[in-house]
Each structure stands twice: as C-alpha cells, then as structure tokens.
Design a protein around this motif. Structure first.
Motif, PDB file in Angstrom:
ATOM      1  N   PHE A   1      47.044  45.710  32.734  1.00 47.38           N
ATOM      2  CA  PHE A   1      45.627  45.851  33.075  1.00 47.38           C
ATOM      3  C   PHE A   1      45.136  44.645  33.869  1.00 47.38           C
ATOM      4  CE2 PHE A   1      41.344  44.484  31.654  1.00 47.38           C
ATOM      5  CZ  PHE A   1      40.586  45.427  32.324  1.00 47.38           C
ATOM      6  N   LEU A   2      45.506  43.442  33.430  1.00 47.74           N
ATOM      7  CA  LEU A   2      45.065  42.231  34.115  1.00 47.74           C
ATOM      8  C   LEU A   2      45.708  42.098  35.495  1.00 47.74           C
ATOM      9  CD1 LEU A   2      45.119  39.774  31.077  1.00 47.74           C
ATOM     10  CD2 LEU A   2      43.105  40.778  32.187  1.00 47.74           C
ATOM     11  N   VAL A   3      46.950  42.532  35.626  1.00 45.60           N
ATOM     12  CA  VAL A   3      47.601  42.528  36.932  1.00 45.60           C
ATOM     13  C   VAL A   3      46.839  43.427  37.899  1.00 45.60           C
ATOM     14  CG1 VAL A   3      49.670  43.262  38.199  1.00 45.60           C
ATOM     15  CG2 VAL A   3      49.907  41.945  36.092  1.00 45.60           C
ATOM     16  N   GLU A   4      46.513  44.630  37.442  1.00 46.99           N
ATOM     17  CA  GLU A   4      45.767  45.554  38.300  1.00 46.99           C
ATOM     18  C   GLU A   4      44.391  44.993  38.628  1.00 46.99           C
ATOM     19  OE1 GLU A   4      45.305  50.234  38.057  1.00 46.99           O
ATOM     20  OE2 GLU A   4      43.732  49.258  36.856  1.00 46.99           O
ATOM     21  N   LYS A   5      43.740  44.390  37.654  1.00 46.48           N
ATOM     22  CA  LYS A   5      42.402  43.824  37.875  1.00 46.48           C
ATOM     23  C   LYS A   5      42.457  42.715  38.925  1.00 46.48           C
ATOM     24  CE  LYS A   5      39.225  44.754  35.934  1.00 46.48           C
ATOM     25  NZ  LYS A   5      38.120  45.696  36.270  1.00 46.48           N
ATOM     26  N   GLU A   6      43.469  41.873  38.855  1.00 47.28           N
ATOM     27  CA  GLU A   6      43.595  40.784  39.825  1.00 47.28           C
ATOM     28  C   GLU A   6      43.802  41.328  41.232  1.00 47.28           C
ATOM     29  OE1 GLU A   6      46.297  36.782  40.609  1.00 47.28           O
ATOM     30  OE2 GLU A   6      47.106  38.448  39.445  1.00 47.28           O
ATOM     31  N   ARG A   7      44.656  42.327  41.358  1.00 47.89           N
ATOM     32  CA  ARG A   7      44.984  42.835  42.684  1.00 47.89           C
ATOM     33  C   ARG A   7      43.865  43.680  43.279  1.00 47.89           C
ATOM     34  NH1 ARG A   7      51.498  43.982  41.844  1.00 47.89           N
ATOM     35  NH2 ARG A   7      51.960  41.796  41.344  1.00 47.89           N
ATOM     36  N   ARG A   8      43.063  44.278  42.418  1.00 43.15           N
ATOM     37  CA  ARG A   8      41.937  45.060  42.932  1.00 43.15           C
ATOM     38  C   ARG A   8      40.748  44.185  43.282  1.00 43.15           C
ATOM     39  NH1 ARG A   8      40.023  50.003  39.575  1.00 43.15           N
ATOM     40  NH2 ARG A   8      38.755  50.159  41.462  1.00 43.15           N
ATOM     41  N   SER A   9      40.480  43.200  42.445  1.00 45.19           N
ATOM     42  CA  SER A   9      39.284  42.383  42.650  1.00 45.19           C
ATOM     43  C   SER A   9      39.544  41.184  43.557  1.00 45.19           C
ATOM     44  CB  SER A   9      38.748  41.875  41.304  1.00 45.19           C
ATOM     45  OG  SER A   9      39.629  40.935  40.722  1.00 45.19           O
ATOM     46  N   GLY A  10      40.759  40.669  43.521  1.00 46.03           N
ATOM     47  CA  GLY A  10      41.059  39.466  44.278  1.00 46.03           C
ATOM     48  C   GLY A  10      40.421  38.217  43.702  1.00 46.03           C
ATOM     49  N   SER A  11      39.847  38.327  42.496  1.00 46.52           N
ATOM     50  CA  SER A  11      39.146  37.195  41.882  1.00 46.52           C
ATOM     51  C   SER A  11      39.906  36.703  40.670  1.00 46.52           C
ATOM     52  CB  SER A  11      37.727  37.616  41.465  1.00 46.52           C
ATOM     53  OG  SER A  11      37.107  36.609  40.695  1.00 46.52           O
ATOM     54  N   LEU A  12      40.433  35.475  40.746  1.00 45.83           N
ATOM     55  CA  LEU A  12      41.129  34.892  39.609  1.00 45.83           C
ATOM     56  C   LEU A  12      40.163  34.586  38.472  1.00 45.83           C
ATOM     57  CD1 LEU A  12      43.567  32.428  41.418  1.00 45.83           C
ATOM     58  CD2 LEU A  12      44.050  34.718  40.541  1.00 45.83           C
ATOM     59  N   ARG A  13      38.936  34.204  38.809  1.00 45.52           N
ATOM     60  CA  ARG A  13      37.950  33.892  37.762  1.00 45.52           C
ATOM     61  C   ARG A  13      37.659  35.125  36.920  1.00 45.52           C
ATOM     62  NH1 ARG A  13      32.758  31.011  40.051  1.00 45.52           N
ATOM     63  NH2 ARG A  13      32.318  31.063  37.812  1.00 45.52           N
ATOM     64  N   THR A  14      37.536  36.294  37.560  1.00 50.23           N
ATOM     65  CA  THR A  14      37.283  37.531  36.823  1.00 50.23           C
ATOM     66  C   THR A  14      38.429  37.833  35.874  1.00 50.23           C
ATOM     67  OG1 THR A  14      35.942  38.464  38.606  1.00 50.23           O
ATOM     68  CG2 THR A  14      36.884  40.012  37.025  1.00 50.23           C
ATOM     69  N   VAL A  15      39.654  37.707  36.357  1.00 48.22           N
ATOM     70  CA  VAL A  15      40.820  37.999  35.529  1.00 48.22           C
ATOM     71  C   VAL A  15      40.921  37.028  34.362  1.00 48.22           C
ATOM     72  CG1 VAL A  15      43.341  38.129  35.516  1.00 48.22           C
ATOM     73  CG2 VAL A  15      42.060  39.032  37.458  1.00 48.22           C
ATOM     74  N   GLU A  16      40.679  35.757  34.621  1.00 45.70           N
ATOM     75  CA  GLU A  16      40.733  34.778  33.541  1.00 45.70           C
ATOM     76  C   GLU A  16      39.666  35.060  32.492  1.00 45.70           C
ATOM     77  OE1 GLU A  16      40.320  31.222  35.789  1.00 45.70           O
ATOM     78  OE2 GLU A  16      42.466  30.972  36.097  1.00 45.70           O
ATOM     79  N   GLY A  17      38.469  35.437  32.948  1.00 49.36           N
ATOM     80  CA  GLY A  17      37.399  35.761  32.009  1.00 49.36           C
ATOM     81  C   GLY A  17      37.730  36.981  31.171  1.00 49.36           C
ATOM     82  N   TYR A  18      38.269  38.021  31.803  1.00 46.29           N
ATOM     83  CA  TYR A  18      38.659  39.230  31.073  1.00 46.29           C
ATOM     84  C   TYR A  18      39.771  38.909  30.075  1.00 46.29           C
ATOM     85  CZ  TYR A  18      35.957  42.846  33.466  1.00 46.29           C
ATOM     86  OH  TYR A  18      34.945  43.653  33.901  1.00 46.29           O
ATOM     87  N   SER A  19      40.728  38.087  30.481  1.00 44.71           N
ATOM     88  CA  SER A  19      41.825  37.733  29.579  1.00 44.71           C
ATOM     89  C   SER A  19      41.301  37.028  28.334  1.00 44.71           C
ATOM     90  CB  SER A  19      42.821  36.832  30.318  1.00 44.71           C
ATOM     91  OG  SER A  19      43.841  36.398  29.448  1.00 44.71           O
ATOM     92  N   ARG A  20      40.395  36.065  28.531  1.00 41.39           N
ATOM     93  CA  ARG A  20      39.837  35.340  27.377  1.00 41.39           C
ATOM     94  C   ARG A  20      39.084  36.278  26.451  1.00 41.39           C
ATOM     95  NH1 ARG A  20      38.738  31.393  31.376  1.00 41.39           N
ATOM     96  NH2 ARG A  20      36.628  32.203  31.609  1.00 41.39           N
ATOM     97  N   MET A  21      38.240  37.152  27.020  1.00 35.43           N
ATOM     98  CA  MET A  21      37.438  38.033  26.176  1.00 35.43           C
ATOM     99  C   MET A  21      38.297  39.027  25.415  1.00 35.43           C
ATOM    100  SD  MET A  21      33.841  38.800  28.170  1.00 35.43           S
ATOM    101  CE  MET A  21      34.474  39.027  29.835  1.00 35.43           C
ATOM    102  N   LEU A  22      39.296  39.615  26.078  1.00 38.30           N
ATOM    103  CA  LEU A  22      40.144  40.596  25.403  1.00 38.30           C
ATOM    104  C   LEU A  22      40.958  39.949  24.290  1.00 38.30           C
ATOM    105  CD1 LEU A  22      41.412  42.721  28.427  1.00 38.30           C
ATOM    106  CD2 LEU A  22      39.798  43.430  26.648  1.00 38.30           C
ATOM    107  N   GLN A  23      41.520  38.790  24.552  1.00 34.45           N
ATOM    108  CA  GLN A  23      42.310  38.130  23.520  1.00 34.45           C
ATOM    109  C   GLN A  23      41.429  37.687  22.353  1.00 34.45           C
ATOM    110  OE1 GLN A  23      45.605  35.525  24.751  1.00 34.45           O
ATOM    111  NE2 GLN A  23      45.060  35.962  26.873  1.00 34.45           N
ATOM    112  N   HIS A  24      40.217  37.255  22.653  1.00 41.33           N
ATOM    113  CA  HIS A  24      39.304  36.857  21.576  1.00 41.33           C
ATOM    114  C   HIS A  24      38.912  38.066  20.738  1.00 41.33           C
ATOM    115  CE1 HIS A  24      35.291  35.898  19.827  1.00 41.33           C
ATOM    116  NE2 HIS A  24      35.896  34.758  19.568  1.00 41.33           N
ATOM    117  N   PHE A  25      38.594  39.178  21.394  1.00 39.67           N
ATOM    118  CA  PHE A  25      38.156  40.359  20.651  1.00 39.67           C
ATOM    119  C   PHE A  25      39.270  40.921  19.783  1.00 39.67           C
ATOM    120  CE2 PHE A  25      38.040  45.063  20.540  1.00 39.67           C
ATOM    121  CZ  PHE A  25      37.036  45.192  19.598  1.00 39.67           C
ATOM    122  N   PHE A  26      40.440  41.203  20.381  1.00 41.66           N
ATOM    123  CA  PHE A  26      41.509  41.826  19.606  1.00 41.66           C
ATOM    124  C   PHE A  26      42.093  40.859  18.584  1.00 41.66           C
ATOM    125  CE2 PHE A  26      41.471  44.727  23.284  1.00 41.66           C
ATOM    126  CZ  PHE A  26      41.363  45.937  22.595  1.00 41.66           C
TER     127      PHE A  26
END
Length: 245
Positions: free
Chosen positions: A24-49
C-alpha cells in the motif's frame, strides 16, 4: 519502516498484513510522489494497528473512531483536521485492501468526517517578495536563486513539484511558455509559466553560458547548475538549503 525512501516491492520474507501494508505504501509513494505523505501514512498505520492489536479484518468502526478522536503525544484533543487525516489514512488503506481482494469491507465507511474550516493561505506578501529579491546578487549563483524563487512564488507549486520539473516539461506556444506538472495525489496538469519566471530562467542559463535549446533533459535545479557541477561536484548550495526548509 524508518523512511519512505526505503520502500520497494514487498519482499518474500514478509508475510500477511505486513506485506499488504508495505505494498500500500509503495503504491501511495508512486502515485503521490510525496515522501512526506508516505511517511505520515506509515506512522499513523503502525501506531493504529500497534495500539489496537488486531488484524485489519477484525478491526471495528468503533476502534477506529476511538483512535481517531484520541489524544496524541501532546496530551491535547486532536483538531478536526487531525481527526480527518487519521480517518482518511486508515480508510485509504482499507480501500487498497478491498481492491486487492484482501478485505471485504471498509469500517471507516461508518464514520462521519468532522467539518473543517480552510485556514487562510500563508506566504510572503508582495513587499516581502520584493525585499527578498532585492538582496539577491547579480552573480551566476544569484541569478540561479532568483529563477528558482520566482518560479516557486509565481506558480504556487510545491517545492518538490518545481524541483522535479524538467526541460521537457516546458514548452512554448508562440511567445507563451507552459509547464507540465505532477501534483499531490499524482494529479497532473498544464499551466502557463509567468513571463518573469521565464526571463529569470533565461538569465540564469545565460550566466552559466547556456541557452534554452542546448540543455540536456534534466530537472529545473539541475538545469540551472553551473556546467562543472554536472561532473559530480555536488548540489548547488541554494538547492540543498531550500530542500531542507
């Protein structure tokens, strides 16, 4: 996952939901082109689960609600923007799982997103821009800095969008210059490049002994580098400092 630049296709030794999250994060990075977005999503998902302690297919809407509205490390109640970002992150992950036939439902569909008010845009005033440009020297380095600043200010594009811009993204129709860009979320578009930015780029190229038509395809920052820097002498000082802002 410590940094988005480490993302790659899922490795064979990863199993189950961990592989799904990486994909999911790989696809998000390649679609958005934003490393900050991917890093933020990674932190939130790992914190939640990590907090809920369940596999995604066993998570309930109530658990997502409690987490999204819960206090953060500051001990303060989250703002509507933060709540919305948390729900959007988890919901995006579940939509990916559904598309991949890994999950059957998105528990976030049962949640109401909080209303948010768009804050006023923040930036430099016209007078502040004039003062900034007035202190830039008429040296090759200064002309390069001026071209990058004017492109950022007059287009309103994010810095990563400008720094990814290549000579191939710029085209002329009669005397008007247009630029193609790839924005947030992978969205692309075409806009007119204001004449002051065009003239500033021309002046910077001339200062380095270049012309528009003889440059190799490269990004805008590379286009404005002095020729000797193409041989590996480093990143222009302005570019390195600006990326860190």
């Amino acid at each position: 996952m410590t940094h988005a630049t480490t993302l790659a296709f899922p490795e064979e030794n990863l199993i189950g939901w961990e592989r799904a999250m990486i994909a999911f994060l790989v696809e998000k990075e390649r679609r958005s082109g934003s490393l900050r977005t991917v890093e933020g999503y990674s932190r939130m998902l790992q914190h939640f689960f990590g907090r809920v302690g369940k596999a995604p297919d066993r998570v309930t809407a109530q658990e997502i609600f409690v987490w999204a509205h819960g206090k953060g490390v500051s001990g303060k109640d989250p703002s509507p923007v933060t709540i919305g970002a948390r729900v959007a992150c988890v919901s995006s992950f579940y939509r990916f799982l559904i598309r991949m036939d890994i999950a059957q439902r998105n528990p976030c569909d049962k949640l109401e997103r909080p209303r948010t008010c768009t804050p006023p845009a923040r930036g430099l005033s016209a007078e502040e821009v004039r003062r900034l440009l007035s202190v830039i020297p008429d040296t090759p380095q200064g002309l390069r800095d001026r071209a990058i600043i004017l492109t950022l200010v007059l287009t309103g594009r994010r810095r990563t969008e400008v720094f990814r811009m290549t000579i191939g993204d710029l085209s002329f129709e009669d005397a008007t210059c247009f630029y193609d860009y790839r924005g947030k979320g992978g969205k692309s578009g075409r806009r007119e490049l204001p004449r002051p930015a065009v003239e500033a780029i021309r002046a910077a190229l001339s200062a380095w002994g270049r012309t528009w038509g003889t440059c190799r395809p490269t990004n805008l920052c590379g286009l404005l580098r002095p020729p000797q820097m193409e041989r590996g002498s480093g990143v222009p000082p302005f570019t390195a400092g600006f990326v860190g802002i």
